[in-house]
Motif scaffolding. Structure first.
Motif, short mmCIF file in Angstrom:
data_model
loop_
_atom_site.label_atom_id
_atom_site.label_comp_id
_atom_site.label_asym_id
_atom_site.label_seq_id
_atom_site.Cartn_x
_atom_site.Cartn_y
_atom_site.Cartn_z
N HIS A 8 -8.96 -94.81 -55.55
CA HIS A 8 -8.93 -94.27 -54.20
C HIS A 8 -9.20 -92.76 -54.29
O HIS A 8 -8.57 -92.07 -55.09
N TYR A 9 -10.13 -92.26 -53.46
CA TYR A 9 -10.52 -90.86 -53.54
C TYR A 9 -10.39 -90.17 -52.19
O TYR A 9 -10.67 -90.76 -51.14
N TYR A 10 -9.97 -88.90 -52.22
CA TYR A 10 -10.11 -87.99 -51.09
C TYR A 10 -11.26 -87.03 -51.42
O TYR A 10 -11.40 -86.58 -52.55
N LYS A 11 -12.06 -86.69 -50.40
CA LYS A 11 -13.18 -85.79 -50.60
C LYS A 11 -12.98 -84.53 -49.76
O LYS A 11 -12.78 -84.62 -48.55
N ILE A 12 -13.02 -83.38 -50.42
CA ILE A 12 -12.86 -82.09 -49.76
C ILE A 12 -14.23 -81.41 -49.64
O ILE A 12 -14.93 -81.25 -50.65
N PHE A 13 -14.62 -81.04 -48.43
CA PHE A 13 -15.89 -80.34 -48.21
C PHE A 13 -15.59 -78.90 -47.79
O PHE A 13 -14.91 -78.68 -46.78
N ILE A 14 -16.08 -77.94 -48.58
CA ILE A 14 -15.81 -76.53 -48.34
C ILE A 14 -17.12 -75.79 -48.06
O ILE A 14 -18.06 -75.84 -48.87
N LEU A 15 -17.17 -75.13 -46.92
CA LEU A 15 -18.34 -74.32 -46.57
C LEU A 15 -18.34 -73.06 -47.42
O LEU A 15 -17.32 -72.37 -47.53
N CYS A 16 -19.48 -72.76 -48.04
CA CYS A 16 -19.59 -71.60 -48.92
C CYS A 16 -20.82 -70.76 -48.56
O CYS A 16 -21.76 -71.26 -47.93
#
Length: 205
Positions: free
Chosen positions: A143-151
């Motif tokens: 099971h995965y959580y995905k973090i998307f960070i604007l850079c």
């Protein structure tokens, strides 16, 4: 095809791992080992993974099982999004990967973007925290959580890394063949909404 079998196998694995972590009774430990064996057999039966590979994956897990964390960098330039071509499947993904112990999510993504694309960036904001199970990714044993960070790019130049063989920017209308284990078309299109609307609220799940 329904992936209920995958959810059952992952739940059995998580329960057995927790039981092996906290149980002191030898007979309970044997029962939890048997449960883990069943989860491995289910995974091997319904996936292309060999049983010994699945067993090795699960056997290396200890402690109370929690979702793994994957962080992805969202970098725009001239209304296009930065992507790298993965060596493992020769398809395209946002730069990123599993979070390393000892680094925060933003520290991880700065490192990953530099290693995979050659660009120096600064993190601007968290724009999405997604549960992989709720998106059209291929089935996986964990099971995965995905973090998307604007850079934002502050230096560097396009340079491939150990895990990548190409670096390019793509418009929303001209996306390449995506590495769907890492990102889906619907996710990429959602990320473009943040380009068009910088005030858009962070999304989750």
């Amino acid at each position: 095809m329904s992936n209920r079998w995958l959810e059952w196998a992952k739940r059995i694995q998580a329960l057995s791992q927790s039981g092996l972590t906290f149980s002191k009774d030898v007979y309970d430990i044997e029962r939890y080992e048997e449960l883990r064996k069943i989860s491995v057999e289910i995974m091997a039966e319904y996936t292309e993974l060999e049983m010994n590979k699945v067993r090795d994956l699960f056997a290396n897990e200890t402690g109370y099982q929690t979702p793994k964390v994957d962080v992805r960098g969202v970098v725009f330039k001239n209304n296009q999004i930065l992507m790298v071509k993965e060596n493992i499947d020769d398809k395209w993904a946002l730069p990123g990967g599993f979070c390393d112990i000892g680094l925060s999510p933003s520290e991880n993504i700065v490192k990953e973007i530099k290693e995979e694309s050659g660009f120096d960036v600064i993190p601007i904001r968290l724009i999405a925290l997604l549960d992989k199970n709720k998106h059209p990714h291929p089935p996986e044993p964990f099971h995965y959580y995905k973090i998307f960070i604007l850079c934002e790019i502050i230096g560097g130049k396009p340079t491939v890394g150990i895990e990548t063989n190409n670096v390019q920017f793509f418009s929303e209308e001209n996306l390449p063949q995506l590495s769907t284990n890492r990102n889906t078309e619907s996710q990429i299109k959602t990320l473009f909404e943040f380009l068009m609307n910088p005030g858009k609220e962070t999304i989750f799940d």
